[in-house]
Design a protein around this motif. Sequence first.
Motif, PDB file in Angstrom:
ATOM      1  N   PHE A  36     -35.442  97.317 -75.499  1.00 50.65           N
ATOM      2  CA  PHE A  36     -35.572  96.234 -76.803  1.00 50.65           C
ATOM      3  C   PHE A  36     -34.255  95.778 -77.590  1.00 50.65           C
ATOM      4  N   ASN A  37     -33.224  96.493 -76.767  1.00 57.70           N
ATOM      5  CA  ASN A  37     -32.697  96.836 -77.118  1.00 57.70           C
ATOM      6  C   ASN A  37     -31.372  95.652 -76.755  1.00 57.70           C
ATOM      7  N   GLU A  38     -31.372  95.329 -75.547  1.00 59.61           N
ATOM      8  CA  GLU A  38     -30.714  94.336 -75.004  1.00 59.61           C
ATOM      9  C   GLU A  38     -31.812  93.581 -74.757  1.00 59.61           C
ATOM     10  N   THR A  39     -31.227  92.005 -74.852  1.00 58.57           N
ATOM     11  CA  THR A  39     -32.001  91.213 -73.964  1.00 58.57           C
ATOM     12  C   THR A  39     -32.028  91.440 -72.292  1.00 58.57           C
ATOM     13  N   ALA A  40     -33.218  91.222 -71.740  1.00 58.52           N
ATOM     14  CA  ALA A  40     -32.449  91.415 -70.560  1.00 58.52           C
ATOM     15  C   ALA A  40     -32.371  92.778 -69.803  1.00 58.52           C
ATOM     16  N   CYS A  41     -32.442  93.753 -70.373  1.00 60.64           N
ATOM     17  CA  CYS A  41     -31.106  94.867 -70.549  1.00 60.64           C
ATOM     18  C   CYS A  41     -31.832  95.769 -68.779  1.00 60.64           C
ATOM     19  N   MET A  42     -33.637  95.824 -68.996  1.00 58.93           N
ATOM     20  CA  MET A  42     -33.860  96.057 -67.844  1.00 58.93           C
ATOM     21  C   MET A  42     -34.468  95.358 -66.495  1.00 58.93           C
ATOM     22  N   ASP A  43     -33.501  93.918 -67.269  1.00 58.55           N
ATOM     23  CA  ASP A  43     -34.676  93.154 -65.614  1.00 58.55           C
ATOM     24  C   ASP A  43     -33.308  92.839 -64.562  1.00 58.55           C
ATOM     25  N   LYS A  44     -32.298  93.595 -64.815  1.00 58.95           N
ATOM     26  CA  LYS A  44     -30.837  93.008 -64.172  1.00 58.95           C
ATOM     27  C   LYS A  44     -31.555  93.734 -62.994  1.00 58.95           C
ATOM     28  N   PRO A  45     -30.875  93.202 -62.077  1.00 55.20           N
ATOM     29  CA  PRO A  45     -31.337  94.415 -60.898  1.00 55.20           C
ATOM     30  C   PRO A  45     -30.896  95.072 -60.353  1.00 55.20           C
ATOM     31  N   GLY A  46     -32.580  96.205 -59.581  1.00 50.18           N
ATOM     32  CA  GLY A  46     -31.407  97.964 -59.246  1.00 50.18           C
ATOM     33  C   GLY A  46     -31.471  98.722 -61.054  1.00 50.18           C
ATOM     34  N   LYS A  47     -31.742  98.155 -62.323  1.00 47.63           N
ATOM     35  CA  LYS A  47     -32.063  98.706 -62.993  1.00 47.63           C
ATOM     36  C   LYS A  47     -33.376  99.298 -62.831  1.00 47.63           C
ATOM     37  N   PRO A  48     -34.094  99.273 -62.760  1.00 43.18           N
ATOM     38  CA  PRO A  48     -36.288 100.007 -63.147  1.00 43.18           C
ATOM     39  C   PRO A  48     -35.077 100.933 -61.728  1.00 43.18           C
ATOM     40  N   GLU A  49     -34.992 100.487 -61.007  1.00 43.67           N
ATOM     41  CA  GLU A  49     -35.153 101.617 -59.906  1.00 43.67           C
ATOM     42  C   GLU A  49     -33.684 103.372 -60.042  1.00 43.67           C
ATOM     43  N   GLU A  50     -32.841 102.538 -60.572  1.00 41.39           N
ATOM     44  CA  GLU A  50     -32.044 103.418 -61.135  1.00 41.39           C
ATOM     45  C   GLU A  50     -32.522 104.892 -62.101  1.00 41.39           C
ATOM     46  N   LEU A  51     -33.574 103.940 -63.226  1.00 40.58           N
ATOM     47  CA  LEU A  51     -33.588 104.486 -64.225  1.00 40.58           C
ATOM     48  C   LEU A  51     -34.841 105.976 -63.741  1.00 40.58           C
ATOM     49  N   TYR A  52     -35.126 105.373 -62.771  1.00 41.21           N
ATOM     50  CA  TYR A  52     -35.845 106.103 -61.708  1.00 41.21           C
ATOM     51  C   TYR A  52     -35.237 107.952 -61.472  1.00 41.21           C
ATOM     52  N   ARG A  53     -34.337 107.133 -60.192  1.00 39.38           N
ATOM     53  CA  ARG A  53     -33.565 108.019 -59.709  1.00 39.38           C
ATOM     54  C   ARG A  53     -32.729 109.212 -61.138  1.00 39.38           C
ATOM     55  N   ILE A  54     -32.445 108.752 -62.080  1.00 43.84           N
ATOM     56  CA  ILE A  54     -31.601 109.481 -63.129  1.00 43.84           C
ATOM     57  C   ILE A  54     -33.666 110.246 -63.455  1.00 43.84           C
ATOM     58  N   VAL A  55     -34.752 109.528 -63.529  1.00 42.86           N
ATOM     59  CA  VAL A  55     -35.271 110.233 -64.033  1.00 42.86           C
ATOM     60  C   VAL A  55     -36.495 111.709 -62.841  1.00 42.86           C
ATOM     61  N   TYR A  56     -35.916 110.524 -61.775  1.00 42.80           N
ATOM     62  CA  TYR A  56     -37.093 111.154 -60.658  1.00 42.80           C
ATOM     63  C   TYR A  56     -36.179 111.916 -59.468  1.00 42.80           C
ATOM     64  N   ASN A  57     -35.090 111.051 -58.945  1.00 41.16           N
ATOM     65  CA  ASN A  57     -34.357 111.962 -57.630  1.00 41.16           C
ATOM     66  C   ASN A  57     -33.169 112.654 -58.076  1.00 41.16           C
ATOM     67  N   ASP A  58     -33.375 113.578 -59.067  1.00 40.91           N
ATOM     68  CA  ASP A  58     -31.843 114.615 -59.813  1.00 40.91           C
ATOM     69  C   ASP A  58     -31.648 114.935 -58.111  1.00 40.91           C
ATOM     70  N   VAL A  59     -32.213 115.534 -57.668  1.00 43.09           N
ATOM     71  CA  VAL A  59     -31.441 116.604 -55.870  1.00 43.09           C
ATOM     72  C   VAL A  59     -30.279 115.266 -55.161  1.00 43.09           C
ATOM     73  N   THR A  60     -30.668 113.776 -55.741  1.00 46.59           N
ATOM     74  CA  THR A  60     -29.881 112.778 -54.960  1.00 46.59           C
ATOM     75  C   THR A  60     -28.968 112.679 -55.363  1.00 46.59           C
ATOM     76  N   ASN A  61     -28.845 112.649 -56.631  1.00 47.37           N
ATOM     77  CA  ASN A  61     -27.776 112.732 -57.672  1.00 47.37           C
ATOM     78  C   ASN A  61     -26.406 113.613 -57.390  1.00 47.37           C
ATOM     79  N   ARG A  62     -26.852 115.012 -56.957  1.00 47.35           N
ATOM     80  CA  ARG A  62     -25.992 116.379 -56.853  1.00 47.35           C
ATOM     81  C   ARG A  62     -24.477 115.758 -56.327  1.00 47.35           C
ATOM     82  N   ARG A  63     -23.898 115.918 -56.397  1.00 48.80           N
ATOM     83  CA  ARG A  63     -22.254 116.012 -56.309  1.00 48.80           C
ATOM     84  C   ARG A  63     -22.137 116.768 -54.849  1.00 48.80           C
TER      85      ARG A  63
END
Length: 354
Positions: free
Chosen positions: A92-119
Amino acid sequence: MRPDLYRRLEQRSRRYGFGKVLFAHENEAMSCHYGADSITGRQRLIVDMPGEYLRVNCPFCTDTRHRLWINYQWGLYDPKIGTLNLWLAICFNETACMDKPGKPEELYRIVYNDVTNRRQVRAGDTVNKGIKVDKAAICHFRPAGNVLYPLHVLPPHHRALAYLRSRGYDPNQLSLEHGVSYCADASAEFPKAFDRIIVPIVMRGELVGWQGRYIGEPPKGVMKYYNMPGMQKIKYLYNFDVASKYPFVVLTEGVTKVWRIGPEAVAQFGSTLAGFQAHLIDATWPTVVVYLDGNAHEQAEQAYCSLRAMPNRVKILLPPGQEPGDFSQEYNRALILNEARKQGVTLRMDGAEI
Ligand SMILES: [Zn+2]
């Protein structure tokens, strides 16, 4: 209403600046129905009353007022429409912040797929006990999918869970103890990973690959197990990190057999023990129990022979047609203790000594 989500947001709070996790409409259930989308015509979830939200600072904009609202139904597989309903997180901060392509999936990755973000490990890095990483041993890990979700967040009737239960496994345990997940959206690189049960393969704390199990019996021409392409199986043993904490190791063929035996078991990914794997076993444990499928007597003898430098060796040859996966964990463990005793080797298992 989503303890798993709450915990994950809290755990990642510092790294992603989520701040304290707040609630809105706490403990209220969603009221919804399904209908056709007016634009695409496809079935979608239509929300009448959204129910509980978890509120955090949005990691994608300058928000510091907990204006990213994540509904408690977000990120759960919805079998009626086959999606995770990732649009249920709204900034609710910026208009359409989460509407940008790829953002919902990125949030999911941040929350759940921590293993895929590992160095990834690089050559020359030092891992546990000061062992330097050998350049040749580096596997370039690539995740199986864009959306992998842990088994324990799937709805209880999901067919991946039903399949595992029908084989006598506890999906929650596989999820929490072995990191097993379900691939709801394969990466463009590995479309064959879609709709498979994904088993991560970890060596010395680093994710080095995965194995995707087909749900049920595959039709002709479809692989039962799909390994991450490029994974150097011969350099790894499944469950190595856990088993290396025990005084002996049980060598089996595949990952599901490890689950059937217990924490002391490792899998060599097939019926043949590679030289590198034999060396790894010899260097890690004083005692080995070779316990392959009943159809692989010759390979079991070869493995037993290649481990001849070890102080204690046990081999279990099942009758052809039988394999460790046919038995309960209790039966397998009793069999291992019994066979070891017959062959003059004392094993300590769960504090018991036979
Ligand atoms: Zn935002």
